[in-house]
Write a protein that holds these residues in place. Structure first.
Motif, mmCIF file in Angstrom:
data_model
loop_
_atom_site.group_PDB
_atom_site.id
_atom_site.type_symbol
_atom_site.label_atom_id
_atom_site.label_comp_id
_atom_site.label_asym_id
_atom_site.label_seq_id
_atom_site.Cartn_x
_atom_site.Cartn_y
_atom_site.Cartn_z
ATOM 1 N N PRO A 191 0.808 -1.229 0.000
ATOM 2 C CA PRO A 191 0.000 0.000 0.000
ATOM 3 C C PRO A 191 0.836 1.271 0.000
ATOM 4 O O PRO A 191 0.350 2.328 -0.399
ATOM 5 N N ALA A 192 2.070 1.183 0.422
ATOM 6 C CA ALA A 192 2.871 2.387 0.572
ATOM 7 C C ALA A 192 3.547 2.839 -0.722
ATOM 8 O O ALA A 192 4.081 3.937 -0.796
ATOM 9 N N VAL A 193 3.506 2.002 -1.735
ATOM 10 C CA VAL A 193 4.192 2.361 -2.981
ATOM 11 C C VAL A 193 3.449 3.493 -3.693
ATOM 12 O O VAL A 193 2.240 3.443 -3.870
ATOM 13 N N SER A 194 4.182 4.489 -4.075
ATOM 14 C CA SER A 194 3.572 5.665 -4.711
ATOM 15 C C SER A 194 3.332 5.440 -6.197
ATOM 16 O O SER A 194 3.955 4.580 -6.821
ATOM 17 N N HIS A 195 2.424 6.213 -6.738
ATOM 18 C CA HIS A 195 2.137 6.070 -8.170
ATOM 19 C C HIS A 195 3.365 6.457 -8.980
ATOM 20 O O HIS A 195 3.628 5.910 -10.034
ATOM 21 N N GLN A 196 4.127 7.383 -8.450
ATOM 22 C CA GLN A 196 5.321 7.821 -9.149
ATOM 23 C C GLN A 196 6.313 6.677 -9.310
ATOM 24 O O GLN A 196 6.917 6.497 -10.367
ATOM 25 N N ALA A 197 6.467 5.889 -8.244
ATOM 26 C CA ALA A 197 7.390 4.761 -8.297
ATOM 27 C C ALA A 197 6.927 3.776 -9.359
ATOM 28 O O ALA A 197 7.750 3.188 -10.082
ATOM 29 N N VAL A 198 5.607 3.605 -9.473
ATOM 30 C CA VAL A 198 5.078 2.695 -10.480
ATOM 31 C C VAL A 198 5.400 3.237 -11.873
ATOM 32 O O VAL A 198 5.882 2.499 -12.733
ATOM 33 N N TYR A 199 5.157 4.516 -12.073
ATOM 34 C CA TYR A 199 5.477 5.107 -13.377
ATOM 35 C C TYR A 199 6.961 4.940 -13.691
ATOM 36 O O TYR A 199 7.348 4.581 -14.798
ATOM 37 N N ASP A 200 7.803 5.233 -12.715
ATOM 38 C CA ASP A 200 9.245 5.112 -12.929
ATOM 39 C C ASP A 200 9.630 3.682 -13.290
ATOM 40 O O ASP A 200 10.397 3.459 -14.223
ATOM 41 N N SER A 201 9.090 2.731 -12.535
ATOM 42 C CA SER A 201 9.431 1.334 -12.777
ATOM 43 C C SER A 201 8.967 0.886 -14.154
ATOM 44 O O SER A 201 9.700 0.202 -14.875
ATOM 45 N N LEU A 202 7.745 1.268 -14.510
ATOM 46 C CA LEU A 202 7.221 0.878 -15.815
ATOM 47 C C LEU A 202 8.114 1.421 -16.916
ATOM 48 O O LEU A 202 8.443 0.726 -17.883
#
Lengths: 144, 144
Positions: free
Chosen positions: A49-60
């Motif tokens: 739950p703590a993962v930010s949307h930004q981290a997801v965008y970066d990872s993708l």
DNA sequence: CGACTTATCTTGACTCGTTCAAAATAAGCA
DNA sequence: TGCTTATTTTGAACGAGTCAAGATAAGTCG
């Protein structure tokens, strides 16, 4: 290839750190074929739950540039991702509901890769998107 | 086909009014092959400063739905338009600078239109985008 | 030709997927 | 175990495109 170990291999080979968000994002993409960013973010949040949307965008973006996942973005739709890469397959998109399905190459290995006149461009990829109507939407259209 | 008279024909056939903004937009698209929305708006403004961006968006969408112009939108780029329609040609996009060029069908009339397994989709169009590097960018890359 | 109907346009606010930037955190090395 | 710095978090910002209400003008009909 997208197993826990595989992920680490890929990241380390590229001198990238193996982090929880990255592992979670890749797992989410593998578990949600053709999922859009929203879907991936939700899936990641279920476990972390703590993962930010930004981290997801970066990872993708990172995985896309490493060639581990592939981004598909048909006109008028938001970005979608898939882990099936390197086999030169294409996609069909439903004009009505946006559903997406895989399509293997009609012609074989690398079809259409040679343009008749390439204007001097050095072509490295041919992207094919088929547009049409999915079975469900065809049925609904008849019932109207 | 995109002459003054031609425009009126098309619009009237579709029960659409022939208005200044629409005529100006179609002329602008014809005069700016592969131009993006910004370019079209600027071109229209040169002749008709009072036309709003909304009218341009509306007209572009209208003409696209009528099949008079075609919208192209490669991943990561904004929409572009062209008046060359109905001849099943494709496009090459430069990954570096975004330049776009026409490419005639390699295989002939309607290539790639038959997918190996269409998953029940009723396919009506095959869109092909070639990705590569344009001559200018190739030259610049060598000089680095 | 002039008034009317309503499709179309203008204006201006707004949406939403995506990106930017700065401070906080934690992965991997010594 | 502590340090360095790549990643993340946080939260604001961006920009192509869309929405909505009132104003305008294209086409029609008398």
């Amino acid at each position: 290839m997208t197993s826990q170990d595989g992920i680490e291999q890929v990241l380390k080979a590229a001198s990238m750190r193996v982090t929880q968000p990255r592992v979670a994002v890749l797992a989410a993409v593998a578990a949600n074929p053709h999922g859009d960013t929203e879907t991936i973010i939700s899936a990641v949040h279920r476990e972390h739950p703590a993962v930010s949307h930004q981290a997801v965008y970066d990872s993708l973006k990172l995985f896309t540039s490493l060639g581990v996942i592939r981004q598909i973005q048909p006109q008028g739709h938001i970005a979608r991702y898939e882990t099936r890469v390197g086999d030169n397959h294409h996609h069909v998109v439903c004009r009505r509901c946006g559903k997406l399905a895989d399509v293997d190459c009609a012609v074989g290995g690398a079809p259409c890769l040679h343009a008749s006149d390439d204007h001097g461009f050095k072509i490295d990829e041919a992207e094919v998107i088929y547009w049409g109507t999915c079975p469900e939407c065809q049925a609904e259209l008849i019932n109207e």
